[in-house]
Structure formats: C-alpha cells, structure tokens
Design a protein around this motif. Sequence first.
Motif, short mmCIF file in Angstrom:
data_model
loop_
_atom_site.label_atom_id
_atom_site.label_comp_id
_atom_site.label_asym_id
_atom_site.label_seq_id
_atom_site.Cartn_x
_atom_site.Cartn_y
_atom_site.Cartn_z
N PHE A 100 0.80 -1.22 0.00
CA PHE A 100 0.00 0.00 0.00
C PHE A 100 0.83 1.28 0.00
O PHE A 100 0.31 2.35 -0.28
CB PHE A 100 -0.99 0.00 1.17
CG PHE A 100 -2.11 -0.97 0.96
CD1 PHE A 100 -3.18 -0.63 0.15
CD2 PHE A 100 -2.11 -2.23 1.54
CE1 PHE A 100 -4.22 -1.51 -0.08
CE2 PHE A 100 -3.14 -3.12 1.32
CZ PHE A 100 -4.19 -2.76 0.52
N LEU A 101 2.12 1.18 0.28
CA LEU A 101 2.97 2.37 0.17
C LEU A 101 3.30 2.65 -1.29
O LEU A 101 3.39 3.79 -1.71
CB LEU A 101 4.25 2.20 0.98
CG LEU A 101 4.06 2.14 2.50
CD1 LEU A 101 5.39 1.89 3.19
CD2 LEU A 101 3.41 3.42 3.01
N ASN A 102 3.52 1.60 -2.07
CA ASN A 102 3.88 1.76 -3.48
C ASN A 102 2.71 1.56 -4.43
O ASN A 102 2.78 1.92 -5.59
CB ASN A 102 5.01 0.79 -3.85
CG ASN A 102 6.30 1.17 -3.17
OD1 ASN A 102 6.76 2.30 -3.29
ND2 ASN A 102 6.88 0.24 -2.42
N MET A 103 1.63 0.95 -3.92
CA MET A 103 0.39 0.76 -4.68
C MET A 103 0.58 -0.01 -5.99
O MET A 103 0.16 0.42 -7.05
CB MET A 103 -0.29 2.11 -4.95
CG MET A 103 -0.79 2.81 -3.72
SD MET A 103 -2.07 1.92 -2.84
CE MET A 103 -3.44 2.13 -3.95
N TRP A 104 1.23 -1.17 -5.91
CA TRP A 104 1.27 -2.06 -7.06
C TRP A 104 -0.16 -2.54 -7.27
O TRP A 104 -0.74 -3.18 -6.40
CB TRP A 104 2.19 -3.25 -6.81
CG TRP A 104 3.64 -2.91 -6.78
CD1 TRP A 104 4.40 -2.64 -5.67
CD2 TRP A 104 4.52 -2.81 -7.90
NE1 TRP A 104 5.69 -2.38 -6.04
CE2 TRP A 104 5.80 -2.49 -7.41
CE3 TRP A 104 4.35 -2.97 -9.27
CZ2 TRP A 104 6.90 -2.32 -8.24
CZ3 TRP A 104 5.44 -2.82 -10.10
CH2 TRP A 104 6.70 -2.49 -9.59
N THR A 105 -0.74 -2.24 -8.41
CA THR A 105 -2.14 -2.55 -8.67
C THR A 105 -2.24 -3.51 -9.85
O THR A 105 -1.62 -3.28 -10.89
CB THR A 105 -2.92 -1.26 -8.97
OG1 THR A 105 -2.75 -0.36 -7.86
CG2 THR A 105 -4.40 -1.54 -9.16
N PHE A 106 -3.03 -4.57 -9.66
CA PHE A 106 -3.18 -5.60 -10.68
C PHE A 106 -4.66 -5.82 -10.96
O PHE A 106 -5.48 -5.82 -10.05
CB PHE A 106 -2.55 -6.91 -10.20
CG PHE A 106 -1.09 -6.81 -9.92
CD1 PHE A 106 -0.16 -7.11 -10.92
CD2 PHE A 106 -0.62 -6.40 -8.69
CE1 PHE A 106 1.20 -7.01 -10.67
CE2 PHE A 106 0.74 -6.29 -8.43
CZ PHE A 106 1.65 -6.59 -9.43
N LEU A 107 -4.96 -6.05 -12.22
CA LEU A 107 -6.31 -6.41 -12.64
C LEU A 107 -6.31 -7.92 -12.82
O LEU A 107 -5.53 -8.46 -13.61
CB LEU A 107 -6.67 -5.69 -13.94
CG LEU A 107 -6.49 -4.17 -13.89
CD1 LEU A 107 -6.81 -3.56 -15.25
CD2 LEU A 107 -7.34 -3.54 -12.80
N VAL A 108 -7.16 -8.60 -12.08
CA VAL A 108 -7.21 -10.06 -12.06
C VAL A 108 -8.53 -10.49 -12.70
O VAL A 108 -9.59 -10.13 -12.22
CB VAL A 108 -7.12 -10.59 -10.61
CG1 VAL A 108 -7.18 -12.11 -10.58
CG2 VAL A 108 -5.87 -10.06 -9.92
N GLU A 109 -8.42 -11.26 -13.77
CA GLU A 109 -9.64 -11.66 -14.46
C GLU A 109 -9.66 -13.16 -14.71
O GLU A 109 -8.69 -13.74 -15.20
CB GLU A 109 -9.79 -10.92 -15.79
CG GLU A 109 -11.10 -11.23 -16.47
CD GLU A 109 -11.41 -10.28 -17.63
OE1 GLU A 109 -12.58 -10.28 -18.06
OE2 GLU A 109 -10.51 -9.57 -18.07
N LEU A 110 -10.78 -13.77 -14.35
CA LEU A 110 -10.99 -15.19 -14.63
C LEU A 110 -11.20 -15.34 -16.12
O LEU A 110 -12.13 -14.79 -16.70
CB LEU A 110 -12.21 -15.69 -13.86
CG LEU A 110 -12.60 -17.15 -14.09
CD1 LEU A 110 -11.50 -18.09 -13.61
CD2 LEU A 110 -13.91 -17.46 -13.38
N ALA A 111 -10.31 -16.08 -16.77
CA ALA A 111 -10.37 -16.24 -18.21
C ALA A 111 -11.09 -17.52 -18.61
O ALA A 111 -11.77 -17.57 -19.64
CB ALA A 111 -8.96 -16.23 -18.80
N GLU A 112 -10.94 -18.56 -17.77
CA GLU A 112 -11.47 -19.86 -18.16
C GLU A 112 -11.59 -20.76 -16.93
O GLU A 112 -10.80 -20.65 -15.99
CB GLU A 112 -10.51 -20.48 -19.17
CG GLU A 112 -11.00 -21.68 -19.90
CD GLU A 112 -10.02 -22.14 -20.98
OE1 GLU A 112 -10.45 -22.92 -21.83
OE2 GLU A 112 -8.84 -21.74 -20.97
N ILE A 113 -12.57 -21.65 -16.96
CA ILE A 113 -12.72 -22.68 -15.94
C ILE A 113 -12.57 -24.01 -16.66
O ILE A 113 -13.31 -24.29 -17.62
CB ILE A 113 -14.08 -22.60 -15.23
CG1 ILE A 113 -14.26 -21.23 -14.57
CG2 ILE A 113 -14.22 -23.71 -14.19
CD1 ILE A 113 -15.65 -20.99 -13.99
N VAL A 114 -11.61 -24.83 -16.21
CA VAL A 114 -11.33 -26.09 -16.89
C VAL A 114 -11.26 -27.23 -15.87
O VAL A 114 -11.19 -27.00 -14.67
CB VAL A 114 -10.00 -26.01 -17.69
CG1 VAL A 114 -10.08 -24.96 -18.79
CG2 VAL A 114 -8.83 -25.74 -16.77
#
Length: 171
Positions: A100-114
């Motif tokens: 939270f000091l550097n705020m590395w931000t990632f977008l996490v998306e479910l692409a597939e269920i196998v």
Amino acid sequence: MIYRFRILLDNDTNEDVFRDIEIRETDSLEDLHNVITQSFGFDGLEMASFYVSNDEWEQGEEISMLDVSEGQDSVRLMNETSLNDVVHEAQTKLIYIYDFLNMWTFLVELAEIVEEAEGADYPNLMFVHGQVPDAAPEKNFEAEDFNDFDEFDDDIDVDDYDNLDFDENWN
C-alpha cells in the motif's frame, strides 16, 4: 475445477505486463496472493488486499490479508475466503493491490474454468509476458478539474465564516 486467471499489472505505459495462472477453485485468496507475488518477483511480505470488481473495474468489497478493522465492521480475510466464494462465471474480476505504500495494482480476471489435469501441480504459472518495472507505476489521483472532487456540490464557500450559519453557543 481449475480457474485460469490473467493478472495484468495496471500501468500507464504501452507495455503489457501480465501472468497467466492456474489455481484450484477451492484454494484461498491467500493462495492466489502468494502465487501472484511469486510470479511477479515480489517477496510477499507487504500488506495486500483483493477487491471485488465489476466490468468497469470499479473497486468493491475488500478482502484483506489481515483484519485491521479494530473492532469495527470486520472485513473478509484472504485465508478464510475460497476463490469460488468470490469468483465465478458471473463475477470474473478482482482488483489486487500489493504494498500500500507503493500501490502495485493488478487487474485479475478469470479467463477460463477447466477440468483439473491428472498429475498436474497447482497453482501453476502458465505464461509470463513483460518485465516488471523497478518501481510501481505512478498513479494519477488528480482530477483534471478541481471541481471534480466536490462531492457535495452545494455552492457553500467554507472560507466564508460569516455566512456558514454556525451557532457559536451550540453546547
């Protein structure tokens, strides 16, 4: 079942930096946190949170690494929340913030269920694209116009003390 996620570093450059990861749907968000930090080369020792997100990547409910609510409304915790409790076909997006000091931000998306592959080890780092920068990408939290921050929009000048209708003898 196995969830296949694409985790994209949210940066303002034209270079995509992402990882594709497979993980069991019954694993916890803490397990996902661990595989994300390892796959992007972080030590995993900084505070982090997941946020449920909608299709416009708006930040929703927080799921935290630690309960820092101090007795107020408690938050859901990563180690107590399984992936399939928050992610499914109708809810495919999470925002992940690390450090939270550097705020590395990632977008996490479910692409597939196998189906789970026999003999495969999970979690599994499937694909790596792009280099992680040395420092977290700068976030611009400023609006183009200062008035964009006026959540009340009530035309009251808080510097005009004479017209604020303040009762000095309120107690």
